[in-house]
Write a protein that holds these residues in place. Structure first.
Motif, PDB file in Angstrom:
ATOM      1  N   MET A 172       0.823  -1.212   0.000  1.00 45.29           N
ATOM      2  CA  MET A 172       0.000   0.000   0.000  1.00 45.29           C
ATOM      3  C   MET A 172       0.854   1.258   0.000  1.00 45.29           C
ATOM      4  SD  MET A 172      -3.280   0.620  -0.205  1.00 45.29           S
ATOM      5  CE  MET A 172      -4.148  -0.788   0.519  1.00 45.29           C
ATOM      6  N   VAL A 173       1.964   1.252   0.714  1.00 43.23           N
ATOM      7  CA  VAL A 173       2.774   2.474   0.773  1.00 43.23           C
ATOM      8  C   VAL A 173       3.486   2.741  -0.544  1.00 43.23           C
ATOM      9  CG1 VAL A 173       3.091   2.319   3.267  1.00 43.23           C
ATOM     10  CG2 VAL A 173       4.791   1.273   1.755  1.00 43.23           C
ATOM     11  N   THR A 174       3.540   1.761  -1.453  1.00 38.49           N
ATOM     12  CA  THR A 174       4.139   2.022  -2.761  1.00 38.49           C
ATOM     13  C   THR A 174       3.172   2.774  -3.674  1.00 38.49           C
ATOM     14  OG1 THR A 174       3.398  -0.054  -3.797  1.00 38.49           O
ATOM     15  CG2 THR A 174       5.478  -0.104  -2.557  1.00 38.49           C
ATOM     16  N   LEU A 175       1.898   2.785  -3.329  1.00 44.43           N
ATOM     17  CA  LEU A 175       0.920   3.575  -4.077  1.00 44.43           C
ATOM     18  C   LEU A 175       0.919   5.005  -3.558  1.00 44.43           C
ATOM     19  CD1 LEU A 175      -2.180   1.158  -4.140  1.00 44.43           C
ATOM     20  CD2 LEU A 175      -0.316   1.327  -5.814  1.00 44.43           C
ATOM     21  N   SER A 176       0.618   5.932  -4.414  1.00 41.27           N
ATOM     22  CA  SER A 176       0.455   7.319  -3.963  1.00 41.27           C
ATOM     23  C   SER A 176      -0.931   7.502  -3.375  1.00 41.27           C
ATOM     24  CB  SER A 176       0.647   8.288  -5.138  1.00 41.27           C
ATOM     25  OG  SER A 176      -0.431   8.142  -6.062  1.00 41.27           O
TER      26      SER A 176
END
Length: 220
Positions: free
Chosen positions: A68-72
């Motif tokens: 999830m943290v790789t998505l903006s």
């Protein structure tokens, strides 16, 4: 037939819900505590049915905090837009995922206090996760359960916190998690916001056969 006293109402409601919904499923689709947490967060002011149509797309891209943290925030927002409140929810999902990695080893904490410290996670959301993901007795109360508790004469709570306290006093602790779901399913099927005013559904009629006027409710 006279209106039932509170002990009789509690017994009738409890037995009716056990009979109608002996094994109620968790209405939000999920596979683990993290996906349940995200789904419950998305369900704020949104139906479970809509959440269940949105989460497959979100979880296909990211179903762990690491992913999830790789998505903006903008990418998350675009996916969850149909759930409403997407600006706030997308920021909360991204930040809570960061905090799970920074503070909890990427795991959803099994603590009310730790959950409620996460962005976008209030007491009701924490209660659902504790109950349904970890089996910890809780009685999450949303506005629908709050409304039904008043129609059935189980609480005069002025808010969901007071109603939760009253329901916990009335029902056995071992049944809290199941009752939370049973009341939700009963409300959807029989005692809806527009379909029952305290005089229409089977339980309202059974508890208060003498009730002549719509039940006035304290707002959650």
């Amino acid at each position: 037939m006279a209106n039932l006293g509170k002990p009789a109402r509690v017994k009738l409601i409890f037995e009716t819900l056990q009979r109608l919904y002996p094994e109620p499923p968790v209405p939000l689709d999920h596979k683990d505590p993290y996906t349940l947490l995200i789904a419950v967060l998305l369900s704020a002011q949104c139906t479970d049915e809509r959440v269940n149509t949105v989460t497959p797309s979100l979880f296909a891209k990211a179903d762990t905090p690491e992913q999830m943290v790789t998505l903006s925030v903008e990418e998350i927002r675009e996916i969850i837009r149909p759930c409403g409140l997407s600006p706030q929810k997308s920021k909360a999902i991204h930040r809570l995922s960061e905090l799970l990695l920074e503070q909890h080893g990427g795991q959803v904490p099994q603590s009310f206090d730790a959950l409620e410290e996460l962005p976008g996670v209030g007491h009701k959301t924490a209660g659902v996760v504790m109950a349904q993901a970890f089996g910890v007795p809780a009685f999450p109360v949303d506005t629908h359960i709050h409304r039904l508790a008043q129609r059935w004469g189980l609480s005069r709570g002025r808010n969901v916190t007071e109603t939760e306290r009253d329901l916990k006093r009335l029902f056995p602790r071992d049944y809290w998690n199941k009752l939370h779901l049973q009341i939700i399913f009963y409300g959807r099927e029989y005692c809806t916001a527009r379909g029952c005013d305290g005089r229409v559904c089977p339980l309202c009629r059974a508890c208060y056969p003498d009730r002549k006027h719509p039940k006035r409710l304290n707002k959650a």
